[in-house]
Design an enzyme around this catalytic site. Structure first.
Site, mmCIF file in Angstrom:
data_model
loop_
_atom_site.group_PDB
_atom_site.id
_atom_site.type_symbol
_atom_site.label_atom_id
_atom_site.label_comp_id
_atom_site.label_asym_id
_atom_site.label_seq_id
_atom_site.Cartn_x
_atom_site.Cartn_y
_atom_site.Cartn_z
ATOM 1 N N ASP A 27 92.440 -18.003 93.904
ATOM 2 C CA ASP A 27 92.696 -16.705 94.535
ATOM 3 C C ASP A 27 93.560 -16.945 95.769
ATOM 4 O O ASP A 27 93.158 -17.685 96.674
ATOM 5 C CB ASP A 27 91.398 -16.059 95.034
ATOM 6 C CG ASP A 27 90.492 -15.540 93.929
ATOM 7 O OD1 ASP A 27 90.909 -15.488 92.766
ATOM 8 O OD2 ASP A 27 89.340 -15.178 94.266
ATOM 9 N N HIS A 67 85.399 -12.409 99.064
ATOM 10 C CA HIS A 67 86.832 -12.103 98.962
ATOM 11 C C HIS A 67 87.328 -11.486 100.275
ATOM 12 O O HIS A 67 88.365 -11.889 100.810
ATOM 13 C CB HIS A 67 87.097 -11.117 97.822
ATOM 14 C CG HIS A 67 87.035 -11.724 96.447
ATOM 15 N ND1 HIS A 67 85.852 -11.982 95.799
ATOM 16 C CD2 HIS A 67 88.015 -12.106 95.598
ATOM 17 C CE1 HIS A 67 86.114 -12.508 94.605
ATOM 18 N NE2 HIS A 67 87.415 -12.602 94.452
ATOM 19 N N HIS A 119 95.360 -11.550 97.275
ATOM 20 C CA HIS A 119 94.521 -10.926 96.245
ATOM 21 C C HIS A 119 93.688 -9.802 96.852
ATOM 22 O O HIS A 119 93.341 -8.852 96.172
ATOM 23 C CB HIS A 119 93.626 -12.001 95.622
ATOM 24 C CG HIS A 119 92.675 -11.498 94.588
ATOM 25 N ND1 HIS A 119 93.029 -10.589 93.618
ATOM 26 C CD2 HIS A 119 91.354 -11.795 94.361
ATOM 27 C CE1 HIS A 119 91.981 -10.349 92.836
ATOM 28 N NE2 HIS A 119 90.961 -11.053 93.267
ATOM 29 N N HIS A 127 90.786 -20.713 88.264
ATOM 30 C CA HIS A 127 91.977 -20.179 88.930
ATOM 31 C C HIS A 127 91.805 -20.174 90.437
ATOM 32 O O HIS A 127 90.704 -20.339 90.951
ATOM 33 C CB HIS A 127 92.318 -18.771 88.422
ATOM 34 C CG HIS A 127 91.346 -17.712 88.842
ATOM 35 N ND1 HIS A 127 90.238 -17.395 88.098
ATOM 36 C CD2 HIS A 127 91.325 -16.890 89.927
ATOM 37 C CE1 HIS A 127 89.568 -16.424 88.703
ATOM 38 N NE2 HIS A 127 90.200 -16.109 89.823
ATOM 39 N N HIS A 150 93.914 -14.194 87.137
ATOM 40 C CA HIS A 150 92.554 -14.580 87.530
ATOM 41 C C HIS A 150 91.726 -14.883 86.288
ATOM 42 O O HIS A 150 90.654 -14.334 86.084
ATOM 43 C CB HIS A 150 91.932 -13.478 88.395
ATOM 44 C CG HIS A 150 92.689 -13.263 89.668
ATOM 45 N ND1 HIS A 150 92.250 -13.720 90.895
ATOM 46 C CD2 HIS A 150 93.905 -12.704 89.884
ATOM 47 C CE1 HIS A 150 93.160 -13.421 91.816
ATOM 48 N NE2 HIS A 150 94.169 -12.800 91.229
ATOM 49 N N TRP A 208 105.498 -24.123 69.613
ATOM 50 C CA TRP A 208 105.301 -23.601 70.976
ATOM 51 C C TRP A 208 104.752 -22.201 70.914
ATOM 52 O O TRP A 208 104.791 -21.528 69.879
ATOM 53 C CB TRP A 208 106.561 -23.720 71.831
ATOM 54 C CG TRP A 208 107.834 -23.066 71.307
ATOM 55 C CD1 TRP A 208 108.116 -22.689 70.029
ATOM 56 C CD2 TRP A 208 108.988 -22.740 72.081
ATOM 57 N NE1 TRP A 208 109.375 -22.158 69.952
ATOM 58 C CE2 TRP A 208 109.939 -22.178 71.198
ATOM 59 C CE3 TRP A 208 109.320 -22.884 73.425
ATOM 60 C CZ2 TRP A 208 111.194 -21.737 71.623
ATOM 61 C CZ3 TRP A 208 110.577 -22.446 73.837
ATOM 62 C CH2 TRP A 208 111.498 -21.882 72.950
ATOM 63 N N ASN A 209 104.204 -21.779 72.085
ATOM 64 C CA ASN A 209 103.560 -20.471 72.184
ATOM 65 C C ASN A 209 104.027 -19.755 73.431
ATOM 66 O O ASN A 209 104.412 -20.388 74.421
ATOM 67 C CB ASN A 209 102.038 -20.638 72.318
ATOM 68 C CG ASN A 209 101.414 -21.346 71.148
ATOM 69 O OD1 ASN A 209 101.381 -20.821 70.042
ATOM 70 N ND2 ASN A 209 100.920 -22.558 71.385
HETATM 71 MN MN MN Z 1 90.118 -14.370 91.255
#
Ligand code: MN
Length: 257
Positions: free
Chosen positions: A75, A206, A79, A73, A69, A61-62
């Site tokens: 937003d 945005h 954001h 992904h 972002h 595992w990690n």
């Molecule tokens: Mn973003």
């Protein structure tokens, strides 16, 4: 037959296909680079905890290190300062993460003009041809940019004027904000154009779309496998409490032609 039973049968027989719109996450996944005076997001990284060794003989595992972002992904409205009171990624109602998809294809335009901006006439023309954008649906902007997704330099396409990647005009951003869409998805590193830091306002997509309580989806792939209308998109960000976004697995259900 009940609709979901029919859907299950069609998933089994392959007449409804699941298309993965997600870019793989690894240390070379392209990330946004802002002008140097601003805070920067970090590359995705795996930090190994154990791998069938002294640290854990039977398991691997990690820890993951990532920005919110990074890679494909979502937003969330908070954001952006215009959406700061419109919710974090964890509070998005789940029914707002699934919806019909409309695909607007400007691959040809973006291939000759990396700074191509989706404008209001493009949005109006698409709707003349295909009907209104779907209520509670996603508008996905196809540009062919996903073909550059494994080459961070070609993907960012930077020269001494900054990054050159397609995006949305300020007017079209405001137009999108006034629709019944859930959000706007792109193949590029963010929903705004590479040159958008210099627009009025800066990062207009945005500003308008998140300010309207809608969502952004980025670094999508395989939009060429979707019909112009008729696909269902499922975007699944992690419920990071107070988070401004999250890497997401984004899937599309498509009826086989
Ligand atoms: Mn973003």
């Amino acid at each position: 037959m009940a609709d979901l039973t029919a859907l299950a049968a069609r998933l089994t027989d392959g007449s409804v296909q699941v298309i993965d719109l997600t870019s793989p996450l690894h240390s070379g996944t392209p990330i946004l680079q802002l002008p140097p005076q601003f805070g920067q997001t970090q590359p995705f990284r795996l930090e190994e905890i154990s791998r069938y060794d002294d640290r854990g003989p039977n398991w691997y595992w990690n820890n993951i290190l990532t920005g919110e972002h990074t890679g494909t992904h979502l937003d969330a409205p908070n954001h952006w300062v215009t959406g700061k009171d419109k919710g974090d990624v964890a509070s998005i109602p789940p029914e707002r993460l699934i919806g019909p998809a409309a695909v607007i294809d400007k691959t040809r335009e973006a291939s000759v003009n990396a700074d191509y901006l989706l404008d209001v006439p493009d949005l109006e023309k698409w709707q003349e041809d295909n009907g209104q954008f779907p209520e509670k649906g996603w508008l996905l902007f196809r540009t062919g940019w996903d073909a550059r997704g494994d080459d961070p330099d070609a993907y960012a396409n930077v020269d001494d004027q900054g990054s050159h990647t397609p995006g949305v005009s300020p007017e079209a951003s405001r137009y999108l904000a006034g629709t019944g869409l859930l959000g706007f998805g792109v193949e590029t590193v963010g929903t705004d154009a590479g040159q958008a830091p210099g627009f009025t306002p800066p990062f207009p997509c945005h500003e308008a779309v998140l300010g309207a309580g809608k969502y952004g989806l980025t670094q999508l792939r395989n939009l060429d496998k979707l019909p112009v209308t008729g696909a269902i998109v499922i975007a699944a960000p992690l419920p990071i409490v107070t988070g401004s976004g999250s890497p997401a697995r984004v899937l599309a259900l498509v009826e086989r032609p």
